[in-house]
Design a protein around this motif. Structure first.
Motif, PDB file in Angstrom:
ATOM      1  N   ALA A   1      64.675 123.631 -12.937  1.00  0.00           N
ATOM      2  CA  ALA A   1      64.652 124.984 -12.376  1.00  0.00           C
ATOM      3  C   ALA A   1      63.232 125.423 -12.064  1.00  0.00           C
ATOM      4  O   ALA A   1      62.961 125.985 -10.987  1.00  0.00           O
ATOM      5  CB  ALA A   1      65.313 125.966 -13.346  1.00  0.00           C
ATOM      6  N   ALA A   2      62.321 125.194 -12.996  1.00  0.00           N
ATOM      7  CA  ALA A   2      60.934 125.609 -12.786  1.00  0.00           C
ATOM      8  C   ALA A   2      60.329 124.918 -11.562  1.00  0.00           C
ATOM      9  O   ALA A   2      59.646 125.543 -10.743  1.00  0.00           O
ATOM     10  CB  ALA A   2      60.107 125.304 -14.032  1.00  0.00           C
TER      11      ALA A   2
ATOM     12  N   ALA B   1      59.381 126.676  -7.942  1.00  0.00           N
ATOM     13  CA  ALA B   1      58.002 126.562  -7.467  1.00  0.00           C
ATOM     14  C   ALA B   1      57.960 126.004  -6.046  1.00  0.00           C
ATOM     15  O   ALA B   1      57.257 126.541  -5.173  1.00  0.00           O
ATOM     16  CB  ALA B   1      57.190 125.680  -8.416  1.00  0.00           C
ATOM     17  N   VAL B   2      58.710 124.950  -5.798  1.00  0.00           N
ATOM     18  CA  VAL B   2      58.709 124.340  -4.459  1.00  0.00           C
ATOM     19  C   VAL B   2      59.335 125.288  -3.446  1.00  0.00           C
ATOM     20  O   VAL B   2      58.823 125.462  -2.335  1.00  0.00           O
ATOM     21  CB  VAL B   2      59.450 122.985  -4.486  1.00  0.00           C
ATOM     22  N   GLY B   3      60.451 125.910  -3.806  1.00  0.00           N
ATOM     23  CA  GLY B   3      61.109 126.834  -2.897  1.00  0.00           C
ATOM     24  C   GLY B   3      60.227 128.011  -2.528  1.00  0.00           C
ATOM     25  O   GLY B   3      60.152 128.413  -1.356  1.00  0.00           O
ATOM     26  N   LEU B   4      59.544 128.594  -3.504  1.00  0.00           N
ATOM     27  CA  LEU B   4      58.645 129.718  -3.228  1.00  0.00           C
ATOM     28  C   LEU B   4      57.452 129.280  -2.383  1.00  0.00           C
ATOM     29  O   LEU B   4      56.975 130.043  -1.521  1.00  0.00           O
ATOM     30  CB  LEU B   4      58.174 130.332  -4.548  1.00  0.00           C
ATOM     31  N   ALA B   5      56.979 128.062  -2.619  1.00  0.00           N
ATOM     32  CA  ALA B   5      55.889 127.546  -1.783  1.00  0.00           C
ATOM     33  C   ALA B   5      56.350 127.388  -0.332  1.00  0.00           C
ATOM     34  O   ALA B   5      55.601 127.699   0.605  1.00  0.00           O
ATOM     35  CB  ALA B   5      55.392 126.209  -2.339  1.00  0.00           C
TER      36      ALA B   5
ATOM     37  N   GLY C   1      65.511 127.473   4.481  1.00  0.00           N
ATOM     38  CA  GLY C   1      65.488 126.230   3.719  1.00  0.00           C
ATOM     39  C   GLY C   1      64.828 126.424   2.364  1.00  0.00           C
ATOM     40  O   GLY C   1      65.255 125.834   1.356  1.00  0.00           O
ATOM     41  N   GLY C   2      63.800 127.253   2.329  1.00  0.00           N
ATOM     42  CA  GLY C   2      63.170 127.572   1.052  1.00  0.00           C
ATOM     43  C   GLY C   2      64.140 128.239   0.092  1.00  0.00           C
ATOM     44  O   GLY C   2      64.133 127.978  -1.120  1.00  0.00           O
ATOM     45  N   TRP C   3      65.019 129.080   0.639  1.00  0.00           N
ATOM     46  CA  TRP C   3      66.000 129.753  -0.218  1.00  0.00           C
ATOM     47  C   TRP C   3      67.061 128.786  -0.741  1.00  0.00           C
ATOM     48  O   TRP C   3      67.657 129.013  -1.792  1.00  0.00           O
ATOM     49  CB  TRP C   3      66.655 130.924   0.508  1.00  0.00           C
TER      50      TRP C   3
ATOM     51  N   GLY D   1      52.892 129.250  -8.322  1.00  0.00           N
ATOM     52  CA  GLY D   1      51.894 128.821  -9.301  1.00  0.00           C
ATOM     53  C   GLY D   1      52.256 129.229 -10.718  1.00  0.00           C
ATOM     54  O   GLY D   1      52.035 128.478 -11.676  1.00  0.00           O
ATOM     55  N   LEU D   2      52.827 130.422 -10.881  1.00  0.00           N
ATOM     56  CA  LEU D   2      53.241 130.876 -12.215  1.00  0.00           C
ATOM     57  C   LEU D   2      54.343 129.990 -12.791  1.00  0.00           C
ATOM     58  O   LEU D   2      54.367 129.733 -13.998  1.00  0.00           O
ATOM     59  CB  LEU D   2      53.717 132.333 -12.149  1.00  0.00           C
ATOM     60  N   HIS D   3      55.234 129.529 -11.947  1.00  0.00           N
ATOM     61  CA  HIS D   3      56.282 128.651 -12.459  1.00  0.00           C
ATOM     62  C   HIS D   3      55.708 127.311 -12.922  1.00  0.00           C
ATOM     63  O   HIS D   3      56.162 126.760 -13.932  1.00  0.00           O
ATOM     64  CB  HIS D   3      57.357 128.426 -11.387  1.00  0.00           C
TER      65      HIS D   3
END
Length: 387
Positions: free
Chosen positions: A80-81, A85-89, A102-104, A171-173
């Protein structure tokens, strides 16, 4: 695992829940308008990203629950983390709308493996029949997600824009969520039922249990629908009744503290009552709050406090009722199966609300919410009859 050793696990999961909810379910509450304004993407499509993510989360939830039942929650929460992280990036770097959507899809994978239901399943797998206090405490942490992340998102937008905000959450994830999972979430002991009987038998239900399962799934479906519609359309509904925008926002701000306050009251009870009491009280409070709004009574603040309190303890009940009804051995896979209808309902509910608002007006929307909330009271009461 003794009570003193639970606090590091619950606290770590609490921080994880705050960041996970804040960077997914609550993300667009602050970022949607700046995203649409900056890119020219239609606001409906921007918000539709969340619906897409919730749909993905709902589709994968049964497999997630089954996996946690067999292997524990640590691998799932690790995934999940990374997925979040990849999706938010991807969101932060998206050059066009298809890439954004696609990010979602990736964020949806992170939501399906990192929100309440996987966390509840993780606690159930770790602590078995004694997981109820841990689940209740975790929801108290989760209640601060919007309180923490809405101001954080607003601050980040001012400093680095919406794209920088998405990258900051990514980055926080990687720097906070992922290390917390790896360092603080233990792997459970081998599950004796799973080892001896096989995973297919872990979720076998008799006739009474099947009726309980279907009723609980109905509660989660209607509950998810009401919550999502209110979350997205509350300000519009209040303004339709003549409430000024600033007052509507202030009234809406009462929901969060009410949720947390009701969860503290539930914690003070120390599990002395059956979780079905919590579920029934939650549905009654939600129904009363919505009925007061629908009737146009001049007590908007009280109505939203009641709604918020009901919604707050509903989050506890959705984790503790299945544990009481079905036992700890089958808890994780059943929580995964139960999560699907609620998440799918949340995916489509905002669009349903928008259609009703546009085609029939605010009064019809209030009426629909009232009918759904009252139906959920009936389902909660019905659970008493078959348990």
């Amino acid at each position: 695992m003794g009570p003193t050793r639970r606090w590091p696990v619950i606290s770590a999961l609490g921080v994880i829940q705050i960041l996970t909810w804040g960077s997914s379910f609550y993300l667009l509450s602050v970022l949607a308008a700046p995203m649409s304004k900056d890119t020219g993407w239609p606001l409906g499509w921007v918000i539709g990203g969340l619906s897409l993510g919730l749909l993905v989360a709902g589709l994968i939830s049964p497999r997630v629950g089954a996996f946690i039942g067999e292997h524990g929650g640590r691998p799932v929460l690790t995934f999940a983390a990374v997925a979040l992280a990849v999706g938010l990036a991807v969101l932060g770097l998206a050059p066009n709308l298809p890439t954004y959507l696609g990010g979602w899809l990736l964020i949806g994978l992170g939501m399906g493996t990192g929100l309440y239901d996987p966390a509840f399943a993780t606690l159930g797998r770790l602590y078995g029949a004694e997981a109820r206090p841990a689940i209740t405490t975790l929801t108290l942490w989760g209640g601060f997600a919007s309180t923490v992340c809405w101001p954080l998102s607003a601050f980040l937008i001012e400093q680095v824009g919406w794209r920088g905000t998405c990258l900051a959450y990514a980055g926080l994830h990687l720097s906070v969520t992922l290390p917390l999972v790896l360092l603080a979430i233990p792997q459970p002991l081998a599950h004796p039922v799973t080892r001896s009987a096989g995973p297919s038998l872990v979720i076998r239900l008799d006739g009474r249990e099947r009726r309980s399962f279907l009723l609980m799934a109905g509660v989660l479906t209607l509950g998810g629908t009401v919550m999502a519609m209110v979350s997205v359309h509350l300000i519009t509904l209040l303004q339709a009744r003549g409430v000024a925008l600033t007052s509507a926002v202030a009234y809406g701000a009462l929901i969060g503290p009410s949720q947390v306050g009701a969860r503290i009251v539930e914690m003070a009870g120390k599990g002395r009552h059956h979780p079905l009491w919590t579920l029934t009280a939650a549905m009654v409070l939600v129904a009363i709050g919505i009925a007061m709004l629908a009737a146009g009574l001049p007590v908007v603040g009280l109505a939203l406090v009641l709604y918020g309190a009901g919604n707050g303890i509903y989050s506890i009940a959705r984790g503790t009722v299945p544990l009481a009804l079905f036992g700890p051995e089958r808890y994780a896979p059943l929580v995964g199966r139960l999560a699907r209808p609620g998440l799918v309902a949340q995916a489509f509910a905002p669009s349903l609300g928008a259609v009703v608002l546009t085609q029939a007006g605010a009064d019809a929307t209030y009426a629909l919410l009232s009918v759904l909330a009252l139906a959920n009271v009936a389902l909660a009461v019905s659970l008493w009859c078959v348990r």
